[in-house]
Every structure is written in structure tokens, then in C-alpha cells.
Design an enzyme around this catalytic site. Sequence first.
Site, mmCIF file in Angstrom:
data_model
loop_
_atom_site.group_PDB
_atom_site.id
_atom_site.type_symbol
_atom_site.label_atom_id
_atom_site.label_comp_id
_atom_site.label_asym_id
_atom_site.label_seq_id
_atom_site.Cartn_x
_atom_site.Cartn_y
_atom_site.Cartn_z
ATOM 1 C CE LYS A 206 46.575 47.462 37.459
ATOM 2 N NZ LYS A 206 46.301 48.024 38.775
ATOM 3 N NE ARG A 240 51.230 52.395 39.566
ATOM 4 C CZ ARG A 240 51.549 51.423 38.721
ATOM 5 N NH1 ARG A 240 50.652 50.937 37.887
ATOM 6 N NH2 ARG A 240 52.773 50.917 38.704
#
Length: 259
Positions: A206, A240
Site C-alpha cells: 500500500k 491479507r
Amino acid sequence: MKLMGVVNVTPDSFSDGGLFLDPDMAIGHGRELVEQGAEILDVGGESTRPGAAEVSAEEETARVVPVVAGLAGTATVSIDTSKAAVAAAALDAGASIVNDVTALRGDPEIGALCAERDAGLVLMHMQGDPRTMQADPHYDDVVDDVKAFLAERLDVAVAAGVAEERVWLDPGIGFGKTLEHNLELLRRLGELRDLGRPLVVGTSRKSFIGKVDGSGVDERLGGTIASSVLALAEGADVLRVHDVAEIDQAARVATAILG
Ligand code: HH2
């Protein structure tokens, strides 16, 4: 701790968009992630990256159903969607968890659907929606605010008939948060344990990692490992991730040290 491997069947996901749009490619990729240590595969047909275009339920269903069907015998499959029609089709095809990044605010019918099918449900925090969420995120105290939100959404899910034991909660790293918000949530993740439900955490590749060191989206494995391991130490139950083999090793070593 369980690893949830990401299987994006989208043209525009932020790190792997377009790579697995072909169902056979996506199924092959999912199987590889299982061999590498993923217990859950999170299949998604709509990108949630900031500014992503919306996709119709028909298009999203057409993308995900063959992939869910192809992977259902291999691992536990979760469907990453905010649409009840897509979730229903994926559950029919063999998924057993619905991962709703809107936490039942996009399509409240997902609650009743999960109740009826006895499916697992991931409720994630997001301020705003994917098109606007990074505009000007604001919190009084990001951890307290996220915690209150998740407690309220858990109540909504239970009121819709979902068994509390079937619900997992996720602070939504990168969803309507500044760099400082993301870092503070990860630093104080342990406070969310008070909610009494398993915590799912997704830091993989991210942009907060890039904001720390200037790395591009395909150069964030080290930051993904660091943040995943620290999340684990703070009590994350499910990570995740895209890079399952590397995170699996990091998590095993971290778990061995933490004891
Ligand atoms: N992050 C993304 C998508 N879904 N679901 C949960 N529960 N938690 C997350 O942190 C999370 C999520 C974004 O990552 P990715 O799927 O790689 O990208 P895109 O949304 O662009 O497809």
C-alpha cells in the site's frame, strides 16, 4: 494466524491490475498462493484503489464467479465485494466468506445474505468512499474512531442475523487515512482486540509504505513484511497479502520468536 492471499480479477487494481483478468490465470495464481501458504483466497472483481471506476454487478459477477468456482475446492474462498448480488453468486459458486470493505453500508442486503447462508463476514473501516476517501481524512483519535465504527457495524451485522462468531473486523489500512493515521492504527492495533473478534489487516504494497521511503508499488515487499510482522505482534489474526511466500516465512519466524 492465517494468510489471506489476494486474487484480483480486475483490469485496474493498484498493484496487480490486469495480470489475472483471464480466469485460468487467476485460478493458477490462486493455487500458487495456496501452495505458498495461503489458507484463504480473497477474490475481487472491483478495484477499491483511490479514484477507481465503479463496475456493474453483472460485470463483477462475470469476472469473479469462474475464479471462485475454480478455487473453491483448493482453499477457503472469500469474495471481496460490496454488492449483495455479486456476493450471492460467489457464495453459490463456493465462497464461504464475504469481505465487504463498506461494512454493510454499500449494500445492507449483504448482512441478511450472510445470515441466511451462514457465511463469514469481514467488516472493514473506511472513511468516505474509494473515489473521495483520500481527499481530507480527519479523525479525533483514529484508533478510538475506527474502534467505535467497527463496534457499531458489528452490531448492525448481528442485528441482520449474522452470528457474532462469523464476523471478522479490519481497520482498513489506506482507506481514508493519512500516513500518520495508518502508522498510528498499526502501532495501536492491539487496542482493537477489545472488540473481541478476529482482526484482518491488509498493508500489502500500500501507498503508506511508499510515503515512508519513496518506494514504487512494486518495490514495497520489505515494508509489507515489516508492517505485517508488527501487526502480528499486536494481535492480527489474518494478514491479507499479495506476496504469500515471503509473508508466510516472515510470519512463521516472527511467531516462533514471539512464542
Ligand atoms: N485492501 C484492499 C482491498 N480489499 N479488504 C480488506 N478486508 N482489507 C484491506 O485492507 C483491503 C481489502 C486493497 O488492495 P488490493 O485488493 O490489492 O487493491 P484494489 O482494491 O486496487 O484491487
